[in-house]
Design an enzyme around this catalytic site. Structure first.
Site, short mmCIF file in Angstrom:
data_model
loop_
_atom_site.label_atom_id
_atom_site.label_comp_id
_atom_site.label_asym_id
_atom_site.label_seq_id
_atom_site.Cartn_x
_atom_site.Cartn_y
_atom_site.Cartn_z
N HIS A 199 -7.88 1.17 1.57
CA HIS A 199 -7.79 0.82 3.01
C HIS A 199 -8.61 1.78 3.87
O HIS A 199 -8.09 2.40 4.79
CB HIS A 199 -6.33 0.81 3.47
CG HIS A 199 -6.12 -0.04 4.69
ND1 HIS A 199 -4.98 -0.75 4.93
CD2 HIS A 199 -6.91 -0.29 5.77
CE1 HIS A 199 -5.08 -1.39 6.08
NE2 HIS A 199 -6.24 -1.12 6.61
N GLU A 253 0.85 -1.19 0.00
CA GLU A 253 0.00 0.00 0.00
C GLU A 253 0.88 1.24 0.00
O GLU A 253 1.91 1.27 0.69
CB GLU A 253 -0.91 -0.01 1.23
CG GLU A 253 -1.86 -1.20 1.19
CD GLU A 253 -2.84 -1.26 2.35
OE1 GLU A 253 -2.82 -0.36 3.22
OE2 GLU A 253 -3.64 -2.22 2.39
P1 NAI Z 1 -10.54 -10.31 15.66
O1 NAI Z 1 -9.24 -10.65 16.27
O2 NAI Z 1 -11.69 -9.96 16.53
O3 NAI Z 1 -11.01 -11.52 14.69
C1 NAI Z 1 -10.14 -12.24 13.88
C2 NAI Z 1 -10.66 -13.65 13.83
O4 NAI Z 1 -9.91 -14.38 12.88
C3 NAI Z 1 -10.53 -14.38 15.17
O5 NAI Z 1 -11.76 -14.94 15.55
C4 NAI Z 1 -9.49 -15.46 14.88
O6 NAI Z 1 -9.68 -16.63 15.64
C5 NAI Z 1 -9.71 -15.70 13.40
N1 NAI Z 1 -8.58 -16.33 12.72
C6 NAI Z 1 -7.26 -16.16 12.93
N2 NAI Z 1 -6.55 -16.92 12.09
C7 NAI Z 1 -7.44 -17.60 11.32
C8 NAI Z 1 -7.32 -18.55 10.29
N3 NAI Z 1 -6.12 -18.97 9.87
N4 NAI Z 1 -8.45 -19.03 9.75
C9 NAI Z 1 -9.68 -18.64 10.17
N5 NAI Z 1 -9.85 -17.73 11.18
C10 NAI Z 1 -8.76 -17.22 11.74
O7 NAI Z 1 -10.23 -9.14 14.63
P2 NAI Z 1 -11.29 -8.15 13.96
O8 NAI Z 1 -11.48 -6.97 14.83
O9 NAI Z 1 -12.49 -8.88 13.55
O10 NAI Z 1 -10.45 -7.70 12.66
C11 NAI Z 1 -10.09 -8.62 11.64
C12 NAI Z 1 -9.01 -8.02 10.77
O11 NAI Z 1 -9.57 -6.94 10.01
C13 NAI Z 1 -7.89 -7.33 11.57
O12 NAI Z 1 -6.90 -8.21 11.92
C14 NAI Z 1 -7.37 -6.29 10.61
O13 NAI Z 1 -6.29 -6.88 9.90
C15 NAI Z 1 -8.53 -6.03 9.66
N6 NAI Z 1 -9.04 -4.68 9.73
C16 NAI Z 1 -9.08 -3.93 8.58
C17 NAI Z 1 -9.58 -2.64 8.60
C18 NAI Z 1 -9.69 -1.85 7.35
O14 NAI Z 1 -9.67 -0.64 7.40
N7 NAI Z 1 -9.82 -2.50 6.22
C19 NAI Z 1 -10.02 -2.00 9.84
C20 NAI Z 1 -10.03 -2.91 10.96
C21 NAI Z 1 -9.52 -4.16 10.90
#
Ligand code: NAI
Length: 398
Positions: free
Chosen positions: A281, A258
């Site tokens: 993003h 990015e």
């Molecule tokens: P979170 O930590 O609450 O949820 C992530 C989930 O993914 C967890 O339940 C975890 O167990 C699961 N996980 C981890 N590895 C995995 C795998 N190999 N296979 C299947 N599931 C798996 O995080 P949240 O708050 O839901 O955010 C998710 C992601 O979204 C963040 O890590 C961040 O990278 C991204 N994000 C992007 C944003 C954007 O502006 N586009 C803004 C906020 C977050």
């Protein structure tokens, strides 16, 4: 105490720190390693967003640093292990922009299904294409959520309220919300979903988790949405799957490379492809999310600095102990090796200190100890504990 906030963090954060008596410098940009190390002299708290890369050398050269706040969800820009080894607690904003990302995903699902991006581009280039061909309602369709955490569950709840069927896959057992159905494998989700949306963190396991074989496992004519992290999807393979019409479109908010700044240009294999929504993003980019995050992170950082609480830290064992007004609190981060606690107990007993309250949490590498003791003896106890070879960082709170 001095706070350095980079990357245009919401001004509310500065206000909150200042109300609590901290000196705050707020910069709009990210800093290069050398400039950052220079700026961090005498700084106890650093706040960043997702652009600033924090590696081991920064922790090594910034002795005064006690805590790092990531004003975002992802923490893969920080070497968390190195932070821990140097006694720097790292916090993030796990919920501040959850709703914003989820709302964007729902908007994109409808936009893809009705080809709104495509129609919009045509209209801007003077083409009137009034057609219902291959345009569908989302009611009754199936959404497959990979990563059923904060964002994934929120997307599922909203999708179900719009009449969609919800499937999900997560590596951790999760309670399904509403009528959502847990799948045992990613493949089960891919094969059965009209829309697959990714909400996993960036980890070695999730890197390129959607490559050619997984994309080909998706239903013909389905859609992929990625607002998680850029490296989760093989972009070239996704472009190929769209060009071959195996997938009917995609919405992509995050990319492997990015641009650092808004003035930099951006290129991707996905540009110019039909029914592909590309956004820079901005999943979590709303005024509400920025303001939520601007409040959420300073509050946890201030609780750590003033009380020692590591609740919601992403790299420290969690400890929370109410603080009595008439005691001093010693905070000791130490290497978790055999004998360390008996050494600390020896010091306490030799100095005749009265411990009013105590809390300890450990992980494989470190122990984090809170000791509340008499004001008269606290400084001596702190100095003796600090001088142990096993101690990483030791502080005292008045
Ligand atoms: P979170 O930590 O609450 O949820 C992530 C989930 O993914 C967890 O339940 C975890 O167990 C699961 N996980 C981890 N590895 C995995 C795998 N190999 N296979 C299947 N599931 C798996 O995080 P949240 O708050 O839901 O955010 C998710 C992601 O979204 C963040 O890590 C961040 O990278 C991204 N994000 C992007 C944003 C954007 O502006 N586009 C803004 C906020 C977050």
């Amino acid at each position: 105490m001095n706070v350095l906030l980079l990357e245009n963090i919401h001004p509310l954060a500065k206000e909150i720190f200042e109300m609590e008596g901290f000196n705050v410098e707020l910069l709009s940009e990210s800093l290069s390693q050398d400039k950052l190390i220079e700026k961090l002299r005498g700084v106890q708290i650093l706040g960043i967003r997702s652009k600033t890369q924090i590696d081991e050398s920064i922790f090594k050269k910034s002795e005064s640093l006690l805590a790092l706040g990531c004003f975002c969800i992802g923490t893969n820009q920080v070497n968390l292990e190195a932070a821990k080894q140097r006694g720097v607690a790292v916090f993030n904003a796990p919920f501040g922009n959850t709703r914003s990302v989820a709302e964007m995903i729902i908007a994109e699902i409808i936009s893809l299904s009705r080809k709104l991006g495509q129609r919009n581009m045509e209209m801007h280039t003077k083409t009137w294409k009034k057609t219902a061909e291959s345009c569908y309602e989302i009611r009754g369709k199936t959404i497959g959520i990979i990563g059923y955490g904060n964002i994934g569950t929120q997307v599922g709840t909203m999708a179900e309220s719009l009449g969609m069927h919800v499937l999900f896959y997560d590596i951790v057992p999760k309670l399904p919300r509403g009528n959502a159905r847990n799948c045992n494998t990613i493949n089960e989700v891919l094969k059965n979903s009209d829309f697959v949306t990714l909400h996993v963190p960036a980890t070695p396991q999730t890197r390129l988790m959607m490559s050619e074989p997984q994309l080909l496992s998706m239903k013909a004519g389905s859609y992929l949405l990625n607002a998680s992290r850029g490296n989760v999807v093989d972009v070239a393979a996704l472009a190929k799957a769209i060009k071959s019409k195996h997938l009917a479109g995609a919405a992509v908010d995050v990319f492997p490379n990015e641009p650092e700044q808004n003035t930099n240009s951006f290129s991707s294999d996905l540009q110019g492809l039909p029914n592909v929504i590309l956004t820079p993003h901005i999943g979590g980019g709303t005024e509400e999310a920025q303001s939520n995050i601007g409040q959420e992170v300073p509050v946890t950082l201030i609780r750590y600095i003033k009380n020692g609480s590591t609740n919601h830290s992403v790299n420290f064992p969690e400890v929370d102990l109410p603080k009595a007004a008439n005691r001093h609190r010693i905070l000791n981060i130490h290497k978790n090796v055999p004998g360390v606690l008996s050494e600390i107990n020896r010091i306490i007993s030799e100095l005749g200190a009265n411990i009013e309250a105590e809390a300890l949490a450990t992980d494989n590498e470190i122990g984090y100890l809170l000791l509340d003791t008499d004001k008269a003896i606290s400084q001596e106890v702190k100095t003796a504990i600090e001088s142990l070879k096993t101690s990483i960082k030791t502080r005292i709170l008045g």
